[in-house]
Design an enzyme around this catalytic site. Structure first.
Site, short mmCIF file in Angstrom:
data_model
loop_
_atom_site.label_atom_id
_atom_site.label_comp_id
_atom_site.label_asym_id
_atom_site.label_seq_id
_atom_site.Cartn_x
_atom_site.Cartn_y
_atom_site.Cartn_z
CE LYS A 1 50.41 41.93 95.75
NZ LYS A 1 51.61 41.57 96.52
CG ASN A 2 50.16 43.42 99.69
OD1 ASN A 2 50.48 42.46 99.00
ND2 ASN A 2 50.73 44.61 99.59
NE ARG B 1 60.17 40.82 101.30
CZ ARG B 1 61.39 40.41 101.52
NH1 ARG B 1 62.02 39.68 100.62
NH2 ARG B 1 62.01 40.72 102.62
CB CYS C 1 59.19 43.82 93.86
SG CYS C 1 57.60 43.50 93.09
NE ARG D 1 61.17 43.73 99.59
CZ ARG D 1 60.02 43.42 98.99
NH1 ARG D 1 60.01 42.98 97.75
NH2 ARG D 1 58.88 43.55 99.63
CB ILE E 1 63.53 38.45 106.80
CG1 ILE E 1 64.59 37.36 106.76
CG2 ILE E 1 62.89 38.61 105.44
CD1 ILE E 1 63.97 35.98 106.67
CG ASP E 2 66.77 42.90 110.31
OD1 ASP E 2 66.26 43.08 109.19
OD2 ASP E 2 66.91 43.81 111.14
CD GLN E 3 63.72 44.62 113.13
OE1 GLN E 3 63.15 44.73 114.21
NE2 GLN E 3 65.04 44.72 113.01
CG ASP F 1 53.14 48.55 97.49
OD1 ASP F 1 54.38 48.63 97.43
OD2 ASP F 1 52.56 47.56 98.00
NE ARG G 1 54.62 39.00 92.48
CZ ARG G 1 55.19 39.92 93.26
NH1 ARG G 1 56.16 40.66 92.79
NH2 ARG G 1 54.83 40.07 94.50
C1 UD1 Z 1 54.76 44.63 102.31
C2 UD1 Z 1 53.97 44.55 101.03
C3 UD1 Z 1 54.60 45.44 99.95
C4 UD1 Z 1 54.75 46.86 100.47
C5 UD1 Z 1 55.44 46.89 101.83
C6 UD1 Z 1 55.46 48.28 102.45
C7 UD1 Z 1 53.05 42.32 101.06
C8 UD1 Z 1 53.07 40.95 100.50
N1 UD1 Z 1 53.98 43.16 100.57
O1 UD1 Z 1 56.08 44.15 102.02
O2 UD1 Z 1 53.74 45.41 98.81
O3 UD1 Z 1 55.54 47.59 99.54
O4 UD1 Z 1 54.79 46.00 102.75
O5 UD1 Z 1 54.16 48.76 102.57
O6 UD1 Z 1 52.23 42.68 101.88
N2 UD1 Z 1 62.79 45.59 106.64
C9 UD1 Z 1 63.94 45.31 107.35
N3 UD1 Z 1 63.96 44.17 108.11
C10 UD1 Z 1 62.90 43.32 108.20
C11 UD1 Z 1 61.73 43.63 107.48
C12 UD1 Z 1 61.70 44.79 106.71
O7 UD1 Z 1 64.93 46.03 107.28
O8 UD1 Z 1 62.98 42.31 108.91
C13 UD1 Z 1 62.73 46.83 105.81
C14 UD1 Z 1 62.51 46.52 104.33
O9 UD1 Z 1 63.71 46.24 103.67
C15 UD1 Z 1 61.84 47.78 103.86
C16 UD1 Z 1 61.01 48.22 105.07
O10 UD1 Z 1 61.58 47.55 106.19
O11 UD1 Z 1 62.81 48.75 103.57
C17 UD1 Z 1 59.55 47.89 105.02
O12 UD1 Z 1 59.39 46.52 104.67
P1 UD1 Z 1 58.09 45.70 105.05
O13 UD1 Z 1 57.06 46.60 105.64
O14 UD1 Z 1 58.51 44.51 105.85
O15 UD1 Z 1 57.59 45.22 103.63
P2 UD1 Z 1 57.06 43.77 103.22
O16 UD1 Z 1 56.27 43.19 104.32
O17 UD1 Z 1 58.18 42.99 102.62
#
Ligand code: UD1
Length: 431
Positions: A22-23, A93, A117, A122, A124-126, A307, A399
């Site tokens: 899926k991812n 997401r 989830c 969560r 998205i600043d990065q 996960d 999902r």
């Molecule tokens: C993706 C996966 C999810 C998995 C996760 C970690 C998909 C659709 N989802 O989620 O199933 O659990 O990777 O392997 O592929 N963070 C920040 N700022 C940012 C982005 C992330 O602080 O801009 C933090 C998040 O809150 C979290 C951590 O970084 O604590 C990792 O998040 P991230 O790797 O971005 O997860 P997703 O891409 O959302």
């Protein structure tokens, strides 16, 4: 409303086939927006997040045709970002991958704030930091995110992420593939789906090197062409079946996997006394009635995947001694623990660590899926509990799991999906 009913006690035996990841499928589906031509994508899993993504792209004008089971032709030649259905974004997401894809294609993008989830905050600043570094001007307003490239075109640069983020790495790869010049992503995520996306984009004519390491170099190319591409197998689905086999004391051959992706999971199973045999494109898991405790901490790849955290908790509830699971990725991924406790599991949560008193028999109870992986953990708990467990809110499990009920039935589970009649539905809503 639907629920899953599981009667515990059957050890699982036989062969199970793993679907496409899926991812990996989701970013590759959104990456088709970068291509003004047809792409044929094979091994797409039959999961709800894919359906939602197809609906989003179709409502923007994409043509998506099923060619055979799990193979689709995606043609985004005529998409229009003004018709993007911002409300759909709250359902999942990965919809935010449209930001990178639209920016790469048109130099501007608009999406609704992403759902997914609930694991605490969560941010998205990065992603935003990366888009801004490439020359995007970001506007966050009324729950929507709009980005416009200065002078209509993104320009490559060096980006150092403050933390390892799968989503941010993917979004910047999408945006930079057709930007002017070279982008270097430092502190990039190394997950197999990052490599799969890079392979797809390169097959379409992109120039991306280093995916799978923490430094990815993307030389922008003027445009991408269509291609045929097959998605890699889902390591989390495979890991889920590994744990279901181990928890029930069964013996299951899990086919269509890349064993390397499963090493961190296999190592932990081995540590607690479960046998995992690595075959060419399969793993054979043999359960043990003498499992012993361990400690697990979740990390970005190649560490133990977050996960797989709730599924592992269920397994450790059956291992002798006190086990610990520390969540190293999300601030709060423990909402499933209350549901497991209803089934008799002895688990305390202290900060980011679950402390599991193993060896307690679980007993059936009505429980709900609190999120995707927390939901599938309830099914595994149901497989080993005494009596009949009912799991509600199964749309969250669907999902990300393709035919979970059918696949478990074929390896001997007593499990079925039940559609609640209307009056029970109304009653459930009233409560
Ligand atoms: C993706 C996966 C999810 C998995 C996760 C970690 C998909 C659709 N989802 O989620 O199933 O659990 O990777 O392997 O592929 N963070 C920040 N700022 C940012 C982005 C992330 O602080 O801009 C933090 C998040 O809150 C979290 C951590 O970084 O604590 C990792 O998040 P991230 O790797 O971005 O997860 P997703 O891409 O959302």
């Amino acid at each position: 409303m639907e629920k899953i009913v599981v009667r515990g006690g059957n050890p699982l035996f036989g062969n199970v086939e793993v679907s496409g990841m899926k991812n990996a499928a989701l970013p590759i589906i959104y990456a088709c927006v970068l291509v003004k031509n047809k792409c044929i994508i094979e091994n797409i899993p039959g999961v709800r997040d894919v359906t939602v993504s197809f609906n989003i792209l179709r409502s923007m004008g994409a043509s998506i045709r099923m060619l055979s089971k799990n193979t689709y032709e995606i043609d985004c030649t005529n998409i229009d970002i003004e018709s993007v259905p911002v409300d759909s974004f709250r359902k999942m997401r990965a919809s935010y991958y449209l930001l990178g894809a639209e920016l790469g294609r048109m130099g501007r993008a608009k999406v609704g704030f992403p759902g997914g989830c609930d694991f605490g905050e969560r941010p998205i600043d990065q992603h935003i930091k990366g888009f801004e570094a490439l020359g995007g001007v970001v506007d966050l307003e009324n729950g929507n995110i709009s980005i416009e490239a200065k002078d209509g075109k993104l320009v490559g640069t060096n980006i150092f992420f403050d933390l390892v983020s799968v989503g941010a790495t993917i979004n910047i790869m999408l945006a930079a593939a057709t930007a002017e010049g070279t982008t270097i992503i430092d502190n990039a995520a190394r997950e197999p789906h990052i490599v799969d996306l890079a392979n797809f984009l390169n097959t379409c004519g992109a120039n991306i090197r280093g995916a799978g390491t923490d430094m990815i170099k993307i030389k922008g190319v003027p445009s991408l062409h269509g291609c045929t591409y097959a998605i890699i197998p889902d390591m989390i689905e495979a890991g889920t079946f590994m744990i279901a086999a181990a928890a029930t004391g069964g013996c299951v051959r899990i086919n269509n996997v890349i064993p390397k992706h499963l090493e961190s999971i296999a190592a932990k199973l081995d540590e607690i006394g479960v046998t995992v045999e690595e075959l060419d494109d399969a793993v054979l898991v043999k359960g043990s009635h003498e499992m012993t405790r361990t400690s697990v901490k979740t990390h970005p790849y190649p560490g133990f995947p977050t996960d797989m955290h709730p599924q592992m908790t269920v397994l450790l509830s059956q291992a002798k001694g006190v086990s610990y699971i520390t969540e190293g990725v999300y601030e709060n991924r423990f909402r499933y623990v209350d549901e497991l406790r209803r089934m008799g599991a002895q688990i305390k949560v202290d900060g980011r660590t679950a402390i599991i008193e193993g060896g307690e028999k679980l007993s059936a109870a009505p429980v709900k899926a609190v999120d995707l992986r927390g939901g599938v953990a309830m099914i595994i708990a149901g497989l080993i509990a005494e009596g009949e467990t009912e799991v509600e809110d199964i749309h969250l499990i669907e999902r990300g799991y393709d035919d979970i009920v059918g696949k478990l039935q074929r390896i001997g589970a007593d499990i079925r999906k039940v559609i609640l009649p209307d009056d029970e539905n109304t009653l459930a809503k009233a409560n």
